[in-house]
Enzyme design. Structure first.
Site: not given
Length: 302
Positions: A14, A59, A176, A223, A251
């Site tokens: 379920k 279920t 940035r 990263q 961005h």
């Protein structure tokens, strides 16, 4: 090549059982809010091949079990799933394992005259806490996590030194905005005594470390920041073997205000929702045994 078909791996259960538990032991109520999925694995071949449901735990029964177990309290998503997993694998001989998953939604107390209200709450709108339990015979794998942890640093981030070809238009920058929605899942070492482990305390500290790891260093790329975040967690928590991340690069583009006779000293941005860079990686403890079974069924990278 044979045209015969055979039954491969399978599970059933379920999905997305919404359960809210209000604890009323005192005048100061507590709220726990989960979305739980239960999936059983085991000897269900006859159901698929013969239509024989003798081994099919309905279920609906799984749904009702979730509600019944909530009556005794939840404690932590991980602890709740561990109780469910133990119940189903010990109550039905043919259930050899399964996968149980939960999302946990946070609520804060409403402030009235500067004080916490005893029984009124507001959804806090922060990240969603996640948990996964996988039982495979005697093996037990617990994975904690979170999603939609939205973070942003307004400086101390850049992106330079990348290769350029005729299709490259992105300019290099040393200053940035770096923003992302963190999805992270961390897998515990199987040797951890999960019966007595404080998963709530662990979650709070891992979340704190992830935020610190995002904020504290200059980011040369998402990263690098991802790896710093994972390393910080593993160095502080020996009980965690690996942590997986999925982090979109949200961005922010500087808006050109010169057509309006205005300058823009890195202050006004357009936040683009797509397309976006998508950074995914695993940070793992050297020498830790792999456990791919634990990750089976988790959509995407993590």
């Amino acid at each position: 090549m044979s045209g015969k078909t055979v039954l491969g791996s399978n599970q059933y259960g379920k999905a997305e059982v919404r359960v809210v538990k209000i604890s009323r032991d005192t005048k100061r109520h507590e709220i726990e809010d989960l979305n739980v999925t239960s999936q059983l694995r085991g000897d269900f071949a006859a159901a698929h091949l013969e239509g024989n449901n003798a081994h099919v735990v309905a279920t609906d029964t799984q749904k009702n079990t979730i509600y019944a177990f909530a009556r005794d309290g939840i404690g932590s998503p991980e602890a709740f799933l561990l109780r469910l997993g133990e119940h189903f694998t010990s109550s039905f001989d043919w259930v050899s394992g399964g996968r149980w998953e939960a999302e946990s939604y946070g609520w804060d107390r409403i402030q009235v005259a500067g004080k916490d209200h005893h029984h009124s709450f507001v959804r806090n709108g922060r990240e969603v806490r996640t948990a996964v339990l996988v039982r495979d015979g005697a093996a037990v794998h617990v994975i904690s996590g979170l999603r939609d942890l939205t973070v942003l640093k307004s400086t101390q981030s850049g992106f330079t030194g990348f290769p350029k070809d005729k299709y490259t238009t992105l300019p290099e920058t040393t200053d940035r905005i770096l923003a992302t929605d963190v999805t992270a899942r961390w897998r515990f070492n199987p040797a951890v005594d999960v019966r007595s482990f404080d998963f709530n305390r662990n979650y709070d500290d891992v979340r704190r470390l992830l935020l610190e790891g995002f904020a504290e260093k200059y980011s040369h790329a998402l990263q690098q920041t991802l790896f710093d975040m994972g390393t910080k967690v593993l160095e502080a928590h020996a009980e965690i073997d690996e942590i997986r991340f999925s982090m979109p690069n949200k961005h922010h583009f500087l808006v050109d205000l010169t057509p309006f006779g205005l300058d823009n000293p890195n202050e006004v941005f357009f936040a683009a929702d797509r397309p976006y860079g998508l950074i995914e990686a695993t940070v793992q403890r050297e020498g830790a045994a792999p456990a791919e079974t634990a990750w089976t069924g988790i959509a995407g990278f993590c």
